[in-house]
Scaffold this motif. Structure first.
Motif, mmCIF file in Angstrom:
data_model
loop_
_atom_site.group_PDB
_atom_site.id
_atom_site.type_symbol
_atom_site.label_atom_id
_atom_site.label_comp_id
_atom_site.label_asym_id
_atom_site.label_seq_id
_atom_site.Cartn_x
_atom_site.Cartn_y
_atom_site.Cartn_z
ATOM 1 N N ILE A 1 3.972 1.795 9.784
ATOM 2 C CA ILE A 1 5.004 0.785 9.526
ATOM 3 C C ILE A 1 6.193 0.958 10.463
ATOM 4 C CG2 ILE A 1 6.720 0.038 7.820
ATOM 5 C CD1 ILE A 1 4.543 0.462 5.677
ATOM 6 N N VAL A 2 6.617 2.193 10.677
ATOM 7 C CA VAL A 2 7.760 2.426 11.566
ATOM 8 C C VAL A 2 7.380 2.140 13.023
ATOM 9 C CG1 VAL A 2 9.267 4.211 12.496
ATOM 10 C CG2 VAL A 2 8.929 4.030 10.044
ATOM 11 N N LEU B 1 0.825 -1.211 0.000
ATOM 12 C CA LEU B 1 0.000 0.000 0.000
ATOM 13 C C LEU B 1 0.856 1.257 0.000
ATOM 14 C CD1 LEU B 1 -2.990 -0.681 2.440
ATOM 15 C CD2 LEU B 1 -3.072 -0.314 -0.017
ATOM 16 N N LEU B 2 1.953 1.236 0.739
ATOM 17 C CA LEU B 2 2.862 2.384 0.770
ATOM 18 C C LEU B 2 3.491 2.622 -0.599
ATOM 19 C CD1 LEU B 2 4.190 4.523 2.622
ATOM 20 C CD2 LEU B 2 6.033 2.878 2.988
ATOM 21 N N CYS B 3 3.873 1.568 -1.281
ATOM 22 C CA CYS B 3 4.441 1.709 -2.628
ATOM 23 C C CYS B 3 3.409 2.258 -3.607
ATOM 24 C CB CYS B 3 4.967 0.367 -3.123
ATOM 25 S SG CYS B 3 6.450 -0.173 -2.290
ATOM 26 N N VAL B 4 2.186 1.760 -3.526
ATOM 27 C CA VAL B 4 1.129 2.249 -4.414
ATOM 28 C C VAL B 4 0.839 3.718 -4.126
ATOM 29 C CG1 VAL B 4 -1.325 2.013 -4.976
ATOM 30 C CG2 VAL B 4 0.105 -0.019 -4.793
ATOM 31 N N ALA B 5 0.759 4.093 -2.845
ATOM 32 C CA ALA B 5 0.501 5.479 -2.483
ATOM 33 C C ALA B 5 1.631 6.391 -2.957
ATOM 34 C CB ALA B 5 0.308 5.617 -0.976
ATOM 35 N N SER B 6 2.863 5.932 -2.859
ATOM 36 C CA SER B 6 3.988 6.763 -3.293
ATOM 37 C C SER B 6 4.004 6.929 -4.808
ATOM 38 C CB SER B 6 5.310 6.186 -2.796
ATOM 39 O OG SER B 6 5.536 4.918 -3.373
ATOM 40 N N ILE B 7 3.671 5.883 -5.551
ATOM 41 C CA ILE B 7 3.623 5.994 -7.011
ATOM 42 C C ILE B 7 2.506 6.940 -7.439
ATOM 43 C CG2 ILE B 7 3.105 4.702 -9.134
ATOM 44 C CD1 ILE B 7 4.649 2.345 -7.827
ATOM 45 N N ILE C 1 -1.575 12.093 2.463
ATOM 46 C CA ILE C 1 -2.030 11.718 3.806
ATOM 47 C C ILE C 1 -1.874 10.224 4.026
ATOM 48 C CG2 ILE C 1 -4.086 11.565 5.285
ATOM 49 C CD1 ILE C 1 -4.955 14.270 4.048
ATOM 50 N N LEU C 2 -2.251 9.433 3.026
ATOM 51 C CA LEU C 2 -2.116 7.986 3.121
ATOM 52 C C LEU C 2 -0.652 7.587 3.246
ATOM 53 C CD1 LEU C 2 -3.744 5.326 2.980
ATOM 54 C CD2 LEU C 2 -3.341 5.341 0.520
ATOM 55 N N PHE C 3 0.219 8.242 2.502
ATOM 56 C CA PHE C 3 1.652 7.958 2.564
ATOM 57 C C PHE C 3 2.210 8.226 3.958
ATOM 58 C CE2 PHE C 3 6.075 9.314 2.184
ATOM 59 C CZ PHE C 3 6.630 8.235 1.518
ATOM 60 N N VAL C 4 1.860 9.357 4.537
ATOM 61 C CA VAL C 4 2.370 9.715 5.865
ATOM 62 C C VAL C 4 1.837 8.749 6.927
ATOM 63 C CG1 VAL C 4 2.289 11.485 7.653
ATOM 64 C CG2 VAL C 4 2.749 12.130 5.305
ATOM 65 N N ILE C 5 0.553 8.454 6.885
ATOM 66 C CA ILE C 5 -0.034 7.550 7.882
ATOM 67 C C ILE C 5 0.563 6.156 7.775
ATOM 68 C CG2 ILE C 5 -2.174 6.370 8.534
ATOM 69 C CD1 ILE C 5 -3.647 8.991 7.907
ATOM 70 N N ASP D 1 -7.391 19.979 -12.763
ATOM 71 C CA ASP D 1 -6.448 20.357 -11.704
ATOM 72 C C ASP D 1 -7.031 20.125 -10.318
ATOM 73 O OD1 ASP D 1 -5.020 23.166 -13.502
ATOM 74 O OD2 ASP D 1 -4.358 21.084 -13.350
ATOM 75 N N ALA D 2 -8.327 20.330 -10.155
ATOM 76 C CA ALA D 2 -8.959 20.107 -8.854
ATOM 77 C C ALA D 2 -8.951 18.630 -8.495
ATOM 78 C CB ALA D 2 -10.379 20.650 -8.861
ATOM 79 N N ILE D 3 -9.219 17.782 -9.471
ATOM 80 C CA ILE D 3 -9.206 16.340 -9.231
ATOM 81 C C ILE D 3 -7.802 15.885 -8.866
ATOM 82 C CG2 ILE D 3 -9.522 14.083 -10.336
ATOM 83 C CD1 ILE D 3 -11.766 15.400 -11.992
ATOM 84 N N LEU D 4 -6.804 16.365 -9.607
ATOM 85 C CA LEU D 4 -5.419 16.001 -9.304
ATOM 86 C C LEU D 4 -4.997 16.497 -7.930
ATOM 87 C CD1 LEU D 4 -3.504 16.510 -12.668
ATOM 88 C CD2 LEU D 4 -3.936 14.381 -11.462
ATOM 89 N N SER D 5 -5.464 17.663 -7.568
ATOM 90 C CA SER D 5 -5.128 18.210 -6.253
ATOM 91 C C SER D 5 -5.713 17.365 -5.132
ATOM 92 C CB SER D 5 -5.634 19.648 -6.159
ATOM 93 O OG SER D 5 -5.400 20.161 -4.885
ATOM 94 N N LYS D 6 -6.953 16.936 -5.296
ATOM 95 C CA LYS D 6 -7.586 16.091 -4.271
ATOM 96 C C LYS D 6 -6.916 14.728 -4.180
ATOM 97 C CE LYS D 6 -11.990 18.419 -4.573
ATOM 98 N NZ LYS D 6 -13.359 18.390 -5.063
ATOM 99 N N ILE D 7 -6.581 14.143 -5.334
ATOM 100 C CA ILE D 7 -5.902 12.850 -5.331
ATOM 101 C C ILE D 7 -4.527 12.979 -4.676
ATOM 102 C CG2 ILE D 7 -4.886 11.068 -6.806
ATOM 103 C CD1 ILE D 7 -7.182 11.569 -8.769
ATOM 104 N N THR D 8 -3.821 14.079 -4.960
ATOM 105 C CA THR D 8 -2.512 14.313 -4.354
ATOM 106 C C THR D 8 -2.620 14.436 -2.840
ATOM 107 O OG1 THR D 8 -1.796 15.457 -6.352
ATOM 108 C CG2 THR D 8 -0.491 15.811 -4.376
ATOM 109 N N THR D 9 -3.631 15.146 -2.366
ATOM 110 C CA THR D 9 -3.820 15.315 -0.927
ATOM 111 C C THR D 9 -4.101 13.978 -0.252
ATOM 112 O OG1 THR D 9 -4.697 17.534 -1.309
ATOM 113 C CG2 THR D 9 -5.167 16.519 0.827
ATOM 114 N N VAL D 10 -4.981 13.183 -0.828
ATOM 115 C CA VAL D 10 -5.317 11.877 -0.250
ATOM 116 C C VAL D 10 -4.104 10.956 -0.266
ATOM 117 C CG1 VAL D 10 -6.709 9.792 -0.599
ATOM 118 C CG2 VAL D 10 -7.769 12.045 -0.778
ATOM 119 N N ALA D 11 -3.358 10.938 -1.372
ATOM 120 C CA ALA D 11 -2.174 10.084 -1.462
ATOM 121 C C ALA D 11 -1.095 10.513 -0.474
ATOM 122 C CB ALA D 11 -1.627 10.099 -2.889
#
Length: 78
Positions: A72-73, A8-14, A63-67, A51-61
């Motif tokens: 994991i750590v 999931l972390l790899c998918v979120a980072s990609i 947040i998911l990446f950080v969580i 651009d709005a859709i990309l911005s929302k997807i970027t925000t979700v990805a």
């Protein structure tokens, strides 16, 4: 469980990398960053459509990446 979270972390980072690269640039040089900053802060340049859709997807990805990184750590640090 750790393997699933790592996948999931790899998918979120990609997804995060791709969406950031697909977004259009918002600065127009030094003068655009100084003068355009106030307009962007107060909402006069709202992004719409693609651009709005990309911005929302970027925000979700992001947040998911950080969580996922923290989980994991925190739980699988041996």
């Amino acid at each position: 469980m750790k393997t699933f979270l790592m996948i999931l972390l790899c998918v979120a980072s990609i997804i995060l990398i791709v969406t950031v690269l697909l977004q259009s640039g918002s600065s127009a040089g030094l003068s655009g960053s100084i003068a355009g900053g106030a307009e962007q802060l107060f909402g006069k340049k709202k992004s719409k459509g693609y651009d709005a859709i990309l911005s929302k997807i970027t925000t979700v990805a992001a947040i998911l990446f950080v969580i996922l990184s923290i989980v994991i750590v925190a739980f699988f640090n041996n």
